[in-house]
Motif scaffolding. Structure first.
Motif, PDB file in Angstrom:
ATOM      1  N   LYS A 333       0.843  -1.208   0.000  1.00  0.00           N
ATOM      2  CA  LYS A 333       0.000   0.000   0.000  1.00  0.00           C
ATOM      3  C   LYS A 333       0.874   1.252   0.000  1.00  0.00           C
ATOM      4  CE  LYS A 333      -3.572   2.543   2.516  1.00  0.00           C
ATOM      5  NZ  LYS A 333      -4.267   2.888   1.251  1.00  0.00           N
ATOM      6  N   THR A 334       1.939   1.242   0.793  1.00  0.00           N
ATOM      7  CA  THR A 334       2.853   2.384   0.832  1.00  0.00           C
ATOM      8  C   THR A 334       3.484   2.624  -0.534  1.00  0.00           C
ATOM      9  OG1 THR A 334       3.369   2.035   3.183  1.00  0.00           O
ATOM     10  CG2 THR A 334       4.981   3.257   1.884  1.00  0.00           C
ATOM     11  N   SER A 336       2.492   1.535  -3.578  1.00  0.00           N
ATOM     12  CA  SER A 336       1.532   1.882  -4.630  1.00  0.00           C
ATOM     13  C   SER A 336       1.005   3.306  -4.462  1.00  0.00           C
ATOM     14  CB  SER A 336       0.369   0.889  -4.649  1.00  0.00           C
ATOM     15  OG  SER A 336      -0.403   0.969  -3.462  1.00  0.00           O
ATOM     16  N   ALA A 337       0.735   3.710  -3.212  1.00  0.00           N
ATOM     17  CA  ALA A 337       0.231   5.062  -2.971  1.00  0.00           C
ATOM     18  C   ALA A 337       1.259   6.106  -3.403  1.00  0.00           C
ATOM     19  CB  ALA A 337      -0.119   5.243  -1.496  1.00  0.00           C
ATOM     20  N   SER A 338       2.531   5.817  -3.161  1.00  0.00           N
ATOM     21  CA  SER A 338       3.575   6.759  -3.562  1.00  0.00           C
ATOM     22  C   SER A 338       3.692   6.840  -5.080  1.00  0.00           C
ATOM     23  CB  SER A 338       4.908   6.331  -2.947  1.00  0.00           C
ATOM     24  OG  SER A 338       5.917   7.275  -3.244  1.00  0.00           O
ATOM     25  N   ARG A 340       1.285   6.303  -7.231  1.00  0.00           N
ATOM     26  CA  ARG A 340       0.102   7.037  -7.712  1.00  0.00           C
ATOM     27  C   ARG A 340       0.261   8.539  -7.462  1.00  0.00           C
ATOM     28  NH1 ARG A 340      -3.709   4.133  -9.844  1.00  0.00           N
ATOM     29  NH2 ARG A 340      -4.086   1.957  -9.259  1.00  0.00           N
ATOM     30  N   SER A 341       0.862   8.907  -6.353  1.00  0.00           N
ATOM     31  CA  SER A 341       1.076  10.331  -6.075  1.00  0.00           C
ATOM     32  C   SER A 341       2.007  10.955  -7.105  1.00  0.00           C
ATOM     33  CB  SER A 341       1.660  10.512  -4.670  1.00  0.00           C
ATOM     34  OG  SER A 341       0.731  10.114  -3.679  1.00  0.00           O
ATOM     35  N   GLU A 438      -2.163  -4.025  -5.507  1.00  0.00           N
ATOM     36  CA  GLU A 438      -3.209  -3.491  -4.631  1.00  0.00           C
ATOM     37  C   GLU A 438      -4.270  -4.538  -4.304  1.00  0.00           C
ATOM     38  OE1 GLU A 438      -2.784   1.195  -6.026  1.00  0.00           O
ATOM     39  OE2 GLU A 438      -4.443  -0.028  -6.782  1.00  0.00           O
TER      40      GLU A 438
END
Length: 452
Positions: A333-334, A336-338, A340-341, A438
């Motif tokens: 999650k960490t 993938s979120a980065s 996407r950002s 994800e």
């Protein structure tokens, strides 16, 4: 070293045979060809590293295993002289917080084991090393990883500035000392002192509290994960493995003198013998029979046991998918979120010319299990166990056709992809990659981690 380099290439073959599965796929042979547990391989600018032609690099995430270390346990009667930690390559700089602070100074760590000063020293091994400490060799290894990646991402690609800008880096290590030291050494190679201005010399090392760490399997935070982990040791896969390796386990434990020590795990002694092997120290002999000693072949097979027992829970039973979800999902999650950002920021950058990039370079200084559990999700199941100072590098690119893609490198080469990923990891469509990882992220972590 050649015995280990060649034989550890058979780790996945032996493990797969025990688990009743097929041998490693042929697309993994290039990684096994140069695999050495004692020394991970890094991409080399102009040789093994090539950018994606016509593409623009957007982001780099490096997950690095710490370097060579000492064992994490002092076995009873261990007389090994671990005198290999006296000259650590890293220095901790104490920077002034304000004009009223003391001047900056360099602090260096040294471990003392002195029988003339410490009455308990006889219960410890000899030398100057703490348990699980990064050795001099480990410091050098991780510094060299930083140097190698500087040659690529700074000198070759000009992705980062030649002089340090702390805002361009995000660094995280686990709460365990050797990963912090590995991060420090990496940064000394990536941005050595002469590349740092006085006002931009401080890099923040981010660390999660131990109880909620996500870079390693964490049964404290997720109790069900602990139950699933223990259930692996009740399976036929484990029973068959234990039976087929019992003679070697007995020999190793007898020589180490721990057969009647209940606090010592009788199956996972790769942790104990590998640091000796990698540092050319005596492998150990039976205290009752000096003619019975460990051989290099014993060490290799013992390491095979240990890597199978750690990696098997993510690969060889029906619970493997759930274990990956609970153990790896939080760090995925960490990541993938980065990603996407960064993608979102790049999309809107045309209207914000001076907008800063979102964490363009991330370093996660962690453990072999940290890398392996991520590889268990994205890579071919036969991918070899992470060596000292090895790295998994996730690169985010935008192609000449304006397509966002992900490339993943391991042991200096493109990772052979998990067949379920439905893409190759030399240029996997970003949305395909992110949707896959994800799918392992828990949607209700409290409910999924509940043991009831």
């Amino acid at each position: 070293m050649h015995v280990l380099t060649f034989s550890l290439g058979l780790v996945a073959v032996l493990a797969a045979q025990v688990a009743g599965q097929s041998a490693p796929a042929s697309n993994n042979e290039s990684i096994y060809a140069n695999y050495d547990y004692c020394q991970g391989a890094s991409p080399i600018a102009g040789k093994t590293y090539k950018p994606i032609k016509g593409a623009t690099l957007q982001k780099v995430q490096v997950l690095m295993r710490h370097g060579d270390r000492t064992p994490s346990t002092v076995l009873p009667g261990d007389k090994t002289n671990y005198n290999i930690c006296s000259n650590p390559a890293e220095y901790n700089l104490v920077a002034p917080a304000s004009a009223h602070s003391l001047p900056s100074s360099a602090l260096r760590t040294n471990i003392l084991v002195s029988s003339s000063e410490n009455l308990f020293a006889s219960a410890y091994w000899g030398g100057n090393c703490e348990v699980g400490q990064l050795t001099n060799k480990g410091s050098l290894q991780t510094r060299q990883v930083g140097q190698r990646l500087r040659e690529i991402y700074i000198d070759q690609l000009h992705f980062l500035p030649k002089r340090l800008d702390p805002e361009e880096l995000y660094v995280r290590n686990t709460y365990i000392w050797r990963t912090r030291m590995s991060a420090e050494n990496f940064l000394d190679g990536f941005y050595p002192p002469h590349t740092r201005d006085a006002k931009n010399a401080v890099i923040t090392l981010n660390t999660y509290p131990q109880s909620i760490e996500t870079l390693i399997l964490n049964p404290t935070a997720c109790p069900k994960l602990g139950l699933l982990y223990q259930s692996f040791f009740k399976t036929a896969t484990y029973a068959n493995f234990f039976k087929s390796n019992y003679a070697l386990m007995t020999k190793v434990n007898t020589i180490l003198g721990v057969t009647k020590v209940p606090t010592v795990n009788q199956t996972l002694n790769g942790d104990t013998v590998m640091p000796r092997y990698c540092n050319s120290l005596p492998l150990g002999c039976n205290p009752q029979d000096p003619t019975q000693c460990l051989t290099k072949e014993d060490v290799v097979q013992t390491m095979t046991q240990s890597t199978f027992l750690y990696s098997g829970i993510f690969r060889y039973e029906s619970t493997a998918e759930e274990i990956k979800r609970l153990a790896v999902g939080p760090i995925l999650k960490t990541l993938s979120a980065s990603i996407r950002s960064t993608q979102k920021a790049a999309t809107s950058s045309s209207s914000h010319k001076n907008k800063r990039r979102v964490r363009p370079f991330e370093l996660y200084s962690a453990h072999d299990q940290s890398l392996d559990q991520i590889l268990a999700v994205i890579a071919d199941p036969s991918t070899p166990w992470p060596a000292y100072a090895s790295s998994v590098i996730i690169e985010q690119w935008k192609t000449a056709a304006k397509k966002d893609v992900i490339r993943v490198l391991y042991e200096g080469k493109v990772v052979p992809a998990n067949p379920k990923l439905n893409c190759t990891l030399d240029a996997c469509p970003l949305e395909t990659f992110l949707a896959f990882i994800e799918s392992y992220v828990p949607t209700n972590i409290a409910a999924e981690c509940s043991p009831y």
